[in-house]
Design an enzyme around this catalytic site. Sequence first.
Site, PDB file in Angstrom:
ATOM      1  N   GLU A 158       0.825  -1.208   0.000  1.00  0.00           N
ATOM      2  CA  GLU A 158       0.000   0.000   0.000  1.00  0.00           C
ATOM      3  C   GLU A 158       0.861   1.261   0.000  1.00  0.00           C
ATOM      4  O   GLU A 158       0.405   2.332   0.386  1.00  0.00           O
ATOM      5  CB  GLU A 158      -0.947  -0.010   1.203  1.00  0.00           C
ATOM      6  CG  GLU A 158      -1.885  -1.204   1.166  1.00  0.00           C
ATOM      7  CD  GLU A 158      -3.015  -1.124   2.174  1.00  0.00           C
ATOM      8  OE1 GLU A 158      -3.152  -0.098   2.864  1.00  0.00           O
ATOM      9  OE2 GLU A 158      -3.769  -2.107   2.277  1.00  0.00           O
ATOM     10  N   ASP A 195      -3.126  -1.968  12.399  1.00  0.00           N
ATOM     11  CA  ASP A 195      -3.963  -3.059  11.879  1.00  0.00           C
ATOM     12  C   ASP A 195      -3.175  -4.348  12.043  1.00  0.00           C
ATOM     13  O   ASP A 195      -2.218  -4.607  11.307  1.00  0.00           O
ATOM     14  CB  ASP A 195      -4.303  -2.814  10.396  1.00  0.00           C
ATOM     15  CG  ASP A 195      -5.212  -3.912   9.839  1.00  0.00           C
ATOM     16  OD1 ASP A 195      -5.582  -4.839  10.596  1.00  0.00           O
ATOM     17  OD2 ASP A 195      -5.560  -3.835   8.640  1.00  0.00           O
ATOM     18  N   GLU A 238      -7.033  -2.299  14.849  1.00  0.00           N
ATOM     19  CA  GLU A 238      -7.919  -3.056  13.948  1.00  0.00           C
ATOM     20  C   GLU A 238      -7.546  -4.535  13.970  1.00  0.00           C
ATOM     21  O   GLU A 238      -6.359  -4.879  13.990  1.00  0.00           O
ATOM     22  CB  GLU A 238      -7.741  -2.465  12.538  1.00  0.00           C
ATOM     23  CG  GLU A 238      -8.510  -3.141  11.428  1.00  0.00           C
ATOM     24  CD  GLU A 238      -8.262  -2.420  10.087  1.00  0.00           C
ATOM     25  OE1 GLU A 238      -7.986  -1.202  10.091  1.00  0.00           O
ATOM     26  OE2 GLU A 238      -8.333  -3.083   9.044  1.00  0.00           O
ATOM     27  N   ASP A 264     -12.434  -5.305  10.857  1.00  0.00           N
ATOM     28  CA  ASP A 264     -12.325  -5.372   9.390  1.00  0.00           C
ATOM     29  C   ASP A 264     -12.686  -6.804   8.984  1.00  0.00           C
ATOM     30  O   ASP A 264     -13.819  -7.080   8.574  1.00  0.00           O
ATOM     31  CB  ASP A 264     -10.913  -4.984   8.950  1.00  0.00           C
ATOM     32  CG  ASP A 264     -10.649  -5.236   7.472  1.00  0.00           C
ATOM     33  OD1 ASP A 264     -11.614  -5.449   6.715  1.00  0.00           O
ATOM     34  OD2 ASP A 264      -9.470  -5.228   7.052  1.00  0.00           O
ATOM     35  N   LYS A 289     -15.547  -1.526   3.434  1.00  0.00           N
ATOM     36  CA  LYS A 289     -14.944  -1.780   2.123  1.00  0.00           C
ATOM     37  C   LYS A 289     -16.052  -2.165   1.133  1.00  0.00           C
ATOM     38  O   LYS A 289     -16.726  -3.191   1.325  1.00  0.00           O
ATOM     39  CB  LYS A 289     -13.929  -2.912   2.221  1.00  0.00           C
ATOM     40  CG  LYS A 289     -12.663  -2.577   3.018  1.00  0.00           C
ATOM     41  CD  LYS A 289     -11.859  -3.847   3.303  1.00  0.00           C
ATOM     42  CE  LYS A 289     -10.446  -3.548   3.804  1.00  0.00           C
ATOM     43  NZ  LYS A 289      -9.779  -4.779   4.309  1.00  0.00           N
ATOM     44  N   ARG A 318      -8.476  -1.209  -0.569  1.00  0.00           N
ATOM     45  CA  ARG A 318      -7.911  -2.547  -0.425  1.00  0.00           C
ATOM     46  C   ARG A 318      -6.414  -2.484  -0.716  1.00  0.00           C
ATOM     47  O   ARG A 318      -5.929  -1.501  -1.274  1.00  0.00           O
ATOM     48  CB  ARG A 318      -8.566  -3.526  -1.413  1.00  0.00           C
ATOM     49  CG  ARG A 318     -10.076  -3.645  -1.304  1.00  0.00           C
ATOM     50  CD  ARG A 318     -10.552  -4.018   0.078  1.00  0.00           C
ATOM     51  NE  ARG A 318      -9.921  -5.202   0.646  1.00  0.00           N
ATOM     52  CZ  ARG A 318     -10.449  -6.421   0.657  1.00  0.00           C
ATOM     53  NH1 ARG A 318     -11.640  -6.622   0.128  1.00  0.00           N
ATOM     54  NH2 ARG A 318      -9.821  -7.434   1.206  1.00  0.00           N
ATOM     55  N   SER A 319      -5.693  -3.538  -0.354  1.00  0.00           N
ATOM     56  CA  SER A 319      -4.265  -3.558  -0.704  1.00  0.00           C
ATOM     57  C   SER A 319      -4.114  -3.677  -2.220  1.00  0.00           C
ATOM     58  O   SER A 319      -3.222  -3.084  -2.811  1.00  0.00           O
ATOM     59  CB  SER A 319      -3.535  -4.670   0.031  1.00  0.00           C
ATOM     60  OG  SER A 319      -4.200  -5.899  -0.112  1.00  0.00           O
ATOM     61  N   LYS A 340      -9.244   5.259   5.214  1.00  0.00           N
ATOM     62  CA  LYS A 340      -7.947   4.550   5.212  1.00  0.00           C
ATOM     63  C   LYS A 340      -7.643   4.165   3.765  1.00  0.00           C
ATOM     64  O   LYS A 340      -8.308   3.314   3.192  1.00  0.00           O
ATOM     65  CB  LYS A 340      -8.050   3.313   6.105  1.00  0.00           C
ATOM     66  CG  LYS A 340      -6.726   2.629   6.359  1.00  0.00           C
ATOM     67  CD  LYS A 340      -6.876   1.477   7.343  1.00  0.00           C
ATOM     68  CE  LYS A 340      -6.876   0.165   6.606  1.00  0.00           C
ATOM     69  NZ  LYS A 340      -6.639  -1.024   7.461  1.00  0.00           N
TER      70      LYS A 340
HETATM   71  P1  PGA Z   1      -6.593  -5.981   2.328  1.00  0.00           P
HETATM   72  O1  PGA Z   1      -5.947  -5.015   3.407  1.00  0.00           O
HETATM   73  O2  PGA Z   1      -7.160  -5.181   1.243  1.00  0.00           O
HETATM   74  O3  PGA Z   1      -5.392  -6.799   1.925  1.00  0.00           O
HETATM   75  O4  PGA Z   1      -7.646  -6.791   3.037  1.00  0.00           O
HETATM   76  C1  PGA Z   1      -6.558  -3.894   3.912  1.00  0.00           C
HETATM   77  C2  PGA Z   1      -6.816  -4.057   5.388  1.00  0.00           C
HETATM   78  O5  PGA Z   1      -6.534  -5.118   5.972  1.00  0.00           O
HETATM   79  O6  PGA Z   1      -7.346  -3.150   6.010  1.00  0.00           O
HETATM   80 ZN    ZN Z   2      -7.528  -4.619   7.967  1.00  0.00          ZN
END
Ligand code: PGA
Ligand code: ZN
Length: 373
Positions: A158, A195, A238, A264, A289, A318-319, A340
Amino acid sequence: LRDGDRSMHAGLGVHRAVGHVDGEIARALEGRDALAQADIDALLLDLDGTPSLERLGANAILATSLAVCRAAAVSQSLPLFSYIAALSGTARPSLPMPMVNILSGGAHARLGMDVQDFLIVPVGATSFDTALRIALDVRRAADAVLAKRGYSTLLADEGGLSPGCDVSTDALDLLIEAIETAGLEPSRDVAIAIDVAATGLFADGIYAWRNERVRRTTGEMIDMVLDWQRRYPVVSVEDALHEDDWAGWRRLVDAAPDLQIVGDDLFATNVERIRRGIATTAANAALIKLNQNGTLSGTLEAIAAARAAGFGTIVSARSGETDDAFIADLAVGTSAGQIKIGSVRASERMAKYNALVRISEASLPFAGVARSR
Ligand code: PGA
Ligand code: ZN
């Protein structure tokens, strides 16, 4: 929904999903009123017919749902955030406080650290522009601090840095040094969010910290969070526990009543799971999300459910991301309070920050400080 044909893009292509948008979905939507977002989203879910949208693809359905919203906003000559405010019954749209990724590990950096993300919250900022400038300053200072101390400055998923610290408090010390190097005061100007993404650490009834080489029970995970909170200006944590440890989450909320406890993986932007979290006091904030939920209407429902219970809401990227900036308008239009996006690096992240800077020209209020109970 991916193509699965391993000879192309390792099976990750989306030609089938695009085909569904151009074919079955287009035929079902033709002639419908784009202003009827809830009806259209209900129709899309119906058309798919599976609980996790695997037939037409959550990617096909969400893209359509957001395109319908955009088309409706344009037809009303409204900025996207204003139209989302009208859709969600938000009287006062506001700019969110960003939670900005500085150091990463876990799945976001080839397991280089046990904890997935160490983020900053520019709590001292009184405008979005100042918050963003603080984030840029700390991110730049973090680069310099890591280089000076001989750590890698390679980018994580990220846009954060991945120093590969074996012990989480070493990463927190680096973060504090970065904040101070930027000429800012920890706690007063800049607080810390973490997180843990603890589901990734959990197996066979125990949390295995590979790099730190310790195994922690639920109780020891809670003690660790309390220790972080005692020693550092941590305001938000988180996924400190795995996604089905509902009783453990409740214990954490009871043990740290003044901490933002964010679900999350726990909630997965699923209204039923958020309701269960409210009923059992398993958290006090929900990460939001869009692509965990699948439609805009479902996501707005998740935000409304969290909000009605006094939970904080953090709209999140998202990542894996595209350069689409819809979440900027979503956070403002629902007055979510927090966002975020990842680090202040990489164009798929900057697209969202830049969208917020453009929206800030409309002189909206700034949601301000991260929730502190
Ligand atoms: P992810 O990461 O998109 O890989 O789930 C984002 C997060 O964990 O907040
Ligand atoms: Zn997360």
